[in-house]
Design a protein around this motif. Structure first.
Motif, PDB file in Angstrom:
ATOM      1  N   ALA A 116       0.818  -1.218   0.000  1.00 37.66           N
ATOM      2  CA  ALA A 116       0.000   0.000   0.000  1.00 37.66           C
ATOM      3  C   ALA A 116       0.850   1.265   0.000  1.00 37.66           C
ATOM      4  N   LEU A 117       1.903   1.294   0.807  1.00 33.84           N
ATOM      5  CA  LEU A 117       2.745   2.490   0.877  1.00 33.84           C
ATOM      6  C   LEU A 117       3.412   2.776  -0.465  1.00 33.84           C
ATOM      7  N   ARG A 118       3.834   1.734  -1.165  1.00 32.54           N
ATOM      8  CA  ARG A 118       4.474   1.908  -2.478  1.00 32.54           C
ATOM      9  C   ARG A 118       3.464   2.368  -3.517  1.00 32.54           C
ATOM     10  N   LEU A 119       2.260   1.839  -3.447  1.00 33.72           N
ATOM     11  CA  LEU A 119       1.216   2.227  -4.394  1.00 33.72           C
ATOM     12  C   LEU A 119       0.794   3.671  -4.176  1.00 33.72           C
ATOM     13  N   LEU A 120       0.746   4.096  -2.914  1.00 30.25           N
ATOM     14  CA  LEU A 120       0.431   5.497  -2.625  1.00 30.25           C
ATOM     15  C   LEU A 120       1.502   6.414  -3.211  1.00 30.25           C
TER      16      LEU A 120
ATOM     17  N   SER B 271      17.593  -5.358  -2.840  1.00 31.47           N
ATOM     18  CA  SER B 271      16.883  -4.407  -1.996  1.00 31.47           C
ATOM     19  C   SER B 271      15.488  -4.155  -2.554  1.00 31.47           C
ATOM     20  N   THR B 272      14.474  -4.355  -1.695  1.00 31.98           N
ATOM     21  CA  THR B 272      13.097  -4.102  -2.133  1.00 31.98           C
ATOM     22  C   THR B 272      12.900  -2.636  -2.482  1.00 31.98           C
ATOM     23  N   GLY B 273      13.308  -1.741  -1.582  1.00 32.62           N
ATOM     24  CA  GLY B 273      13.102  -0.316  -1.803  1.00 32.62           C
ATOM     25  C   GLY B 273      13.822   0.198  -3.039  1.00 32.62           C
ATOM     26  N   ALA B 274      15.060  -0.253  -3.246  1.00 35.28           N
ATOM     27  CA  ALA B 274      15.816   0.186  -4.423  1.00 35.28           C
ATOM     28  C   ALA B 274      15.177  -0.328  -5.707  1.00 35.28           C
ATOM     29  N   THR B 275      14.675  -1.554  -5.671  1.00 31.57           N
ATOM     30  CA  THR B 275      13.953  -2.084  -6.833  1.00 31.57           C
ATOM     31  C   THR B 275      12.737  -1.215  -7.136  1.00 31.57           C
ATOM     32  N   GLU B 276      12.001  -0.855  -6.081  1.00 31.85           N
ATOM     33  CA  GLU B 276      10.773  -0.061  -6.260  1.00 31.85           C
ATOM     34  C   GLU B 276      11.078   1.350  -6.763  1.00 31.85           C
TER      35      GLU B 276
ATOM     36  N   GLY C 186      11.806   4.641 -13.644  1.00 33.53           N
ATOM     37  CA  GLY C 186      11.849   4.048 -14.971  1.00 33.53           C
ATOM     38  C   GLY C 186      10.520   4.082 -15.694  1.00 33.53           C
ATOM     39  N   SER C 187       9.420   4.050 -14.937  1.00 33.15           N
ATOM     40  CA  SER C 187       8.093   4.020 -15.574  1.00 33.15           C
ATOM     41  C   SER C 187       7.771   5.319 -16.307  1.00 33.15           C
ATOM     42  N   LEU C 188       8.405   6.429 -15.901  1.00 28.53           N
ATOM     43  CA  LEU C 188       8.166   7.700 -16.586  1.00 28.53           C
ATOM     44  C   LEU C 188       9.335   8.114 -17.484  1.00 28.53           C
ATOM     45  N   ALA C 189      10.411   7.318 -17.491  1.00 29.89           N
ATOM     46  CA  ALA C 189      11.573   7.650 -18.313  1.00 29.89           C
ATOM     47  C   ALA C 189      11.297   7.365 -19.786  1.00 29.89           C
ATOM     48  N   LYS C 190      12.071   7.975 -20.620  1.00 29.54           N
ATOM     49  CA  LYS C 190      11.997   7.726 -22.066  1.00 29.54           C
ATOM     50  C   LYS C 190      12.885   6.529 -22.385  1.00 29.54           C
TER      51      LYS C 190
ATOM     52  N   GLU D 285       4.909  -7.687  -3.264  1.00 28.39           N
ATOM     53  CA  GLU D 285       4.656  -6.248  -3.210  1.00 28.39           C
ATOM     54  C   GLU D 285       5.273  -5.532  -4.406  1.00 28.39           C
ATOM     55  N   VAL D 286       6.413  -6.018  -4.878  1.00 29.32           N
ATOM     56  CA  VAL D 286       7.048  -5.438  -6.067  1.00 29.32           C
ATOM     57  C   VAL D 286       6.214  -5.737  -7.311  1.00 29.32           C
ATOM     58  N   LEU D 287       5.712  -6.955  -7.415  1.00 27.54           N
ATOM     59  CA  LEU D 287       4.848  -7.306  -8.550  1.00 27.54           C
ATOM     60  C   LEU D 287       3.564  -6.482  -8.525  1.00 27.54           C
ATOM     61  N   ASP D 288       3.077  -6.182  -7.331  1.00 26.13           N
ATOM     62  CA  ASP D 288       1.880  -5.345  -7.194  1.00 26.13           C
ATOM     63  C   ASP D 288       2.150  -3.944  -7.741  1.00 26.13           C
ATOM     64  N   LEU D 289       3.315  -3.392  -7.415  1.00 23.95           N
ATOM     65  CA  LEU D 289       3.696  -2.075  -7.928  1.00 23.95           C
ATOM     66  C   LEU D 289       3.847  -2.105  -9.443  1.00 23.95           C
ATOM     67  N   LEU D 290       4.463  -3.155  -9.974  1.00 24.43           N
ATOM     68  CA  LEU D 290       4.611  -3.282 -11.424  1.00 24.43           C
ATOM     69  C   LEU D 290       3.253  -3.336 -12.112  1.00 24.43           C
ATOM     70  N   ASP D 291       2.308  -4.012 -11.484  1.00 24.82           N
ATOM     71  CA  ASP D 291       0.963  -4.085 -12.041  1.00 24.82           C
ATOM     72  C   ASP D 291       0.339  -2.693 -12.128  1.00 24.82           C
ATOM     73  N   LEU D 292       0.531  -1.878 -11.075  1.00 24.82           N
ATOM     74  CA  LEU D 292      -0.049  -0.540 -11.078  1.00 24.82           C
ATOM     75  C   LEU D 292       0.595   0.356 -12.137  1.00 24.82           C
ATOM     76  N   VAL D 293       1.931   0.362 -12.245  1.00 20.09           N
ATOM     77  CA  VAL D 293       2.567   1.249 -13.234  1.00 20.09           C
ATOM     78  C   VAL D 293       2.250   0.796 -14.654  1.00 20.09           C
ATOM     79  N   SER D 294       1.975  -0.490 -14.840  1.00 20.32           N
ATOM     80  CA  SER D 294       1.552  -0.944 -16.171  1.00 20.32           C
ATOM     81  C   SER D 294       0.170  -0.399 -16.513  1.00 20.32           C
ATOM     82  N   LYS D 295      -0.693  -0.264 -15.490  1.00 21.81           N
ATOM     83  CA  LYS D 295      -2.006   0.346 -15.723  1.00 21.81           C
ATOM     84  C   LYS D 295      -1.873   1.828 -16.048  1.00 21.81           C
ATOM     85  N   MET D 296      -0.765   2.424 -15.625  1.00 20.26           N
ATOM     86  CA  MET D 296      -0.516   3.831 -15.936  1.00 20.26           C
ATOM     87  C   MET D 296       0.059   4.018 -17.338  1.00 20.26           C
ATOM     88  N   GLY D 297       0.492   2.931 -17.973  1.00 19.53           N
ATOM     89  CA  GLY D 297       0.990   3.027 -19.339  1.00 19.53           C
ATOM     90  C   GLY D 297       2.368   2.479 -19.571  1.00 19.53           C
TER      91      GLY D 297
END
Length: 442
Positions: A26-30, A167-172, A178-182, A195-207
């Protein structure tokens, strides 16, 4: 900061409990919600966690409009501010807020992180990531919190990130930026966990386009100025595997009959191997994601903490508490946070016989719990002493109990619904406390 104590009277627990959304997801998704101006709705969000409440206040300070209903949170981009002015207790997630702000606007100013005091959890690895993505880094010293400032010096483009440890935090943080980089970002030696896969799922929904190659590397093709959908984003937070395993171990030592709903069994295969030994009264229904427990006897074990799918370091104090009720000795070797042993002094007050040799502890079983006043030294250490006190002989007190509610959503309500006798008390002399950055350094 508001403080309170717990008054706990030993009790038999029986009934049904529902596992909330994962704190560490939840904290990472926020933080990820900062990346977009689209509406973001998180379902199964643990909204009563103290750390989540602080994060929500931080989002509001950054211009987000927040609506909360039960376990749902709606985040709207009312305005945007890339400087987080904050004079309250900080949380470790501010280092991810910095990454998200930097990715979106090219600038970030945030308080340096806080959290559980678990020894050497420096942010050097995050600073290396920021520099790799072209950030200039500055610090300012403050009375309550020090401030981290990032300024973009080059165009935000994808990078190859080689993490020295998993490191979980460094991966996140690498994922967020990276999700907003060109172009393409590749994260080598990532910590791929639920939790990392959950974050990846959310940024994929963002594009962003995401590919995971096991524990070898993660590849992200960032949005990089491309047009993205304007439709709202809806995402469900994964269940909290540490909460789930806590209820299971509590049920076994209490010899309870308990149904644990929303149980993430697939995320707990390794720790479950140690808990199933000698415990025939445990069964899992995959269709309903419900674990049924008919608690028998705690069994001894020998474990070492490590990266997923191994045993998470957060589970270490819970296993230690469980081990005190086994028939023979158990062993825990801590391979991540070598100073994660503050709770042992409090456990000893309750009758626990635990011998520490560097980063390994040997736990004697057959404890006779003493009902004494103890302190919640940190989130998981607080839960460890609570597990013991529920098997004691008389009412006892846990001070600094706010630590427990940083990571266990609606805990008092859930515990008492099972038949527990737990009271939250606000002593007049300690209703408000000031928590220094030194006391909660992560």
């Amino acid at each position: 900061m508001e403080n309170f104590i717990y008054k706990i009277t030993p009790s038999k627990l029986n009934g049904t409990v529902n596992v909330s959304g994962a704190k560490n997801s939840a904290l990472r998704l926020l933080a990820a919600s900062i990346l977009t101006d689209r509406d973001v709705t998180l379902e199964n969000n643990p909204n009563e966690l103290l750390d989540v409440k602080i994060h929500v206040e931080m989002l509001e300070a950054l211009g987000k409009n927040i609506s909360i209903e039960a376990d749902r949170i709606l985040i709207k981009d009312e305005s945007f501010n890339n400087e987080l002015v904050w004079n309250k207790r900080s949380i470790r997630n501010t280092v991810l807020i910095a990454g998200a702000l930097f990715a979106r606007s090219g600038y970030a100013s945030v308080p340096l992180p806080g959290g559980c005091q678990l020894g050497d959890r420096k942010i050097d690895i995050h600073l290396d990531i920021f520099e790799k993505f072209g950030a200039k880094i500055n610090f300012e010293t403050g009375e309550t919190n020090d401030t981290l400032m990032l300024t973009k010096e080059t165009e935000l483009v994808g990078q190859d990130i080689h993490l020295p440890i998993r490191s979980t935090g460094a991966t996140e943080n690498s994922i967020l930026i990276g999700s907003l980089a060109k172009g393409t970002t590749r994260i080598f030696n990532p910590h791929v966990r639920p939790e990392v896969l959950d974050l990846l799922d959310l940024v994929s929904k963002m594009g962003a386009k995401v590919e995971v190659f096991g524990q070898d590397y993660i590849q992200i093709t960032g949005i990089g100025g491309q047009s993205t959908p304007i439709t709202p984003i809806v995402h469900e937070v994964v269940p909290d595997n540490v909460e789930a395993i806590t209820w299971l171990m509590m049920a076994i030592v209490n010899k309870s009959k308990m149904e644990i709903k929303n149980f993430p069994y697939a995320h707990l295969v390794v720790p479950m191997q140690f808990l199933l030994e000698g415990n025939s009264g445990i069964s899992f229904d995959e269709a309903s994601q419900t674990l049924s427990v008919d608690g028998k006897n705690a069994t001894s074990f020998e474990i070492a903490t490590g990266p997923y799918p191994g045993i998470n370091s957060d589970m270490h104090p819970i296993f230690a508490a469980y081990g005190t009720f086994a028939m023979s000795n158990s062993v825990v070797t801590e391979l991540r946070f070598f100073d994660r042993f503050q709770y042992l002094e409090e456990m000893a007050k309750l009758g626990a016989n635990i011998v520490q040799d560097k980063n390994t502890i040997t736990i004697s079983g057959n404890i006779k719990v003493k009902s004494e006043t103890v302190r919640a030294t940190d989130l998981r250490g607080g839960m460890a002493v609570l597990m013991l006190l529920n098997e004691g002989t008389d009412t006892a007190t846990i001070t600094e109990a706010f630590q427990i509610e940083r990571g266990y959503n609606n805990f008092v309500t859930k515990f008492n619904a099972l038949g527990g006798k737990l009271e939250k008390v606000f002593p007049e002399s300690t209703k408000e406390i000031n928590v220094t950055k030194e006391a909660l350094v992560a």
